[in-house]
Design an enzyme around this catalytic site. Structure first.
Site, short mmCIF file in Angstrom:
data_model
loop_
_atom_site.label_atom_id
_atom_site.label_comp_id
_atom_site.label_asym_id
_atom_site.label_seq_id
_atom_site.Cartn_x
_atom_site.Cartn_y
_atom_site.Cartn_z
N ASP A 255 5.50 1.64 7.06
CA ASP A 255 4.47 1.35 6.81
C ASP A 255 3.63 2.15 5.82
OD1 ASP A 255 2.00 0.06 6.83
OD2 ASP A 255 1.39 0.65 8.86
N HIS B 185 3.15 2.63 13.39
CA HIS B 185 2.18 3.90 13.49
C HIS B 185 2.64 5.00 14.04
CE1 HIS B 185 -1.62 1.64 11.74
NE2 HIS B 185 -0.61 1.47 10.71
N HIS C 27 0.83 -1.18 0.00
CA HIS C 27 0.16 -0.06 0.13
C HIS C 27 0.83 1.09 0.06
CE1 HIS C 27 0.14 0.93 4.28
NE2 HIS C 27 0.08 -0.25 4.57
N ASP D 190 3.81 -6.06 3.52
CA ASP D 190 3.43 -5.05 4.67
C ASP D 190 4.28 -5.36 5.56
OD1 ASP D 190 2.24 -2.89 5.80
OD2 ASP D 190 0.15 -3.58 5.07
N GLU E 171 -5.38 1.62 2.36
CA GLU E 171 -5.11 0.24 3.12
C GLU E 171 -5.50 0.72 4.64
OE1 GLU E 171 -3.21 -2.62 5.66
OE2 GLU E 171 -2.97 -0.74 5.78
N GLU E 172 -5.12 2.00 4.99
CA GLU E 172 -5.17 2.05 6.44
C GLU E 172 -6.58 2.44 6.81
OE1 GLU E 172 -2.58 1.60 8.37
OE2 GLU E 172 -0.69 2.00 7.17
CO CO Z 1 -0.51 0.52 8.77
ZN ZN Z 2 0.55 -1.32 6.34
#
Ligand code: CO
Ligand code: ZN
Length: 332
Positions: A167, A306, A66, A220, A197-198
């Site tokens: 990420d 994150h 992503h 990922d 994606e998130e």
């Molecule tokens: Co993420």
């Molecule tokens: Zn991710």
């Protein structure tokens, strides 16, 4: 590693739903190595590599990473110019305080927290604000609905890399490197750089619908169990990419999981088995399109997911590339 490319990938702006800039960066990186590229209606970028025929039955394979990153979205501007926000994706208040957020146009400011009577409790996002130095609401150049991302430059410490948005820009990096090095695969490979994606996995879901793959694999990040008081988890930084068995959203299809394990062993690459308690990836959406797609995931172990300072190991990244190349060389 091509750290200049990774720096561009991690530092380019691209919260979920606003992937234009990062799509352009990836588009120019894959232009010369794709047989075809196209952009889906929801913004995912698909780079296609045609199968070369040869000894094996060719399959249609999606590799997905992503493009979007977590971020903030402004909910209101206070009289005195302070900005209130909510999250795009899994943003935790504890990761924000004292960090900086930046808008698409470069306006940047610190995130801080109100004084609270009971400071023993963790704050929630509604207690936080962003201060971009406005005197008041009238002179504030930011409007409700504007989006921002964390500031977090790419740094190298030995074999470790630290940055915001690893990420999943590290997954995008892996896909680009696989495209660059891939030769004589019998399979039609669709490299999908997906959107959103998130928040909803919608870019991967719609890309997979159109491609009708036989097999789908996401690349990922995953959490690790190797930091102080981590949840017990048998994934450590630097011990190789992780072959997903289960996460919060799916069970990897045993066929795909076993092909990934065989590919790692053929390549002589270290690997780990991953059972992740929470969170999921594009693979959870791709397995559910049309009548179902056997799906799996190759994960890059990542600490502090994150946060503005995510950390991965260069060895894991290199071995993930080798595992995928090995996978695509054989029958699937
Ligand atoms: Co993420
Ligand atoms: Zn991710």
């Amino acid at each position: 590693m091509d750290l200049a490319l990774l720096e561009k990938l991690t530092q380019t702006y691209g919260p979920s739903g606003y992937e234009d800039a990062i799509r352009a960066v990836i588009g120019s990186a894959i232009e010369a190595v794709a047989d075809e590229t196209r952009v889906d209606p929801l913004g995912s970028l698909i780079g296609y590599r045609r199968g070369q025929g040869g000894a094996h039955d060719g399959k249609r394979v999606i590799l997905a990473a992503h493009m979007d990153e977590i971020g903030l979205i402004i909910t209101h501007v206070e009289e005195k110019g302070f900005l209130r926000f909510t999250s795009i994706g899994g943003v935790r208040a504890a990761h924000c305080i004292g960090t900086r957020a930046t808008f698409a146009n470069g306006i940047t400011g610190p995130i801080y927290v109100e004084r609270r009577d009971d400071a023993s409790k963790l704050p929630e996002l509604q207690h936080l604000y962003l201060d971009i130095g406005c005197a008041d609401r009238a002179s504030c150049p930011v409007r409700v609905g504007d989006t921002a991302t964390f500031v977090g430059p790419l740094m190298q410490r030995g074999s470790r890399l630290i940055s915001k948005a690893l990420d999943d820009r590290i997954g995008c990096y892996v896909l680009i490197e696989v495209m660059r090095r891939l030769d004589n695969s019998a399979h039609d490979v669709y490299f999908a750089f997906t959107t959103q994606e998130e928040i909803t996995l919608s870019g991967a879901r719609t890309a997979a619908y159109r491609i009708e793959p036989d097999i789908a694999i996401s690349v990922d990040v995953t959490a690790t169990g190797d930091v102080p008081k981590a949840l017990p988890m048998e994934v450590s930084l630097g011990q190789g990419p992780a072959v997903k068995v289960k996460d919060g959203g799916m069970i990897a299809h045993p066929h795909v999981r076993d092909r990934l394990v065989e590919a790692a062993e053929r390549a002589g690459a270290p690997y780990q088995m991953e059972v992740l308690l929470g969170g999921t990836t594009d693979a959870a959406a791709m397995q559910l399109v049309r009548s179902g797609v056997p799906s799996g995931c190759l994960s890059i172990p990542c600490r502090y997911v994150h946060s503005p300072s995510e950390m991965v190991d260069q060895g894991d990244v290199e071995h993930a590339i080798e595992v995928l190349l090995s996978l695509l060389r054989e029958t699937l």
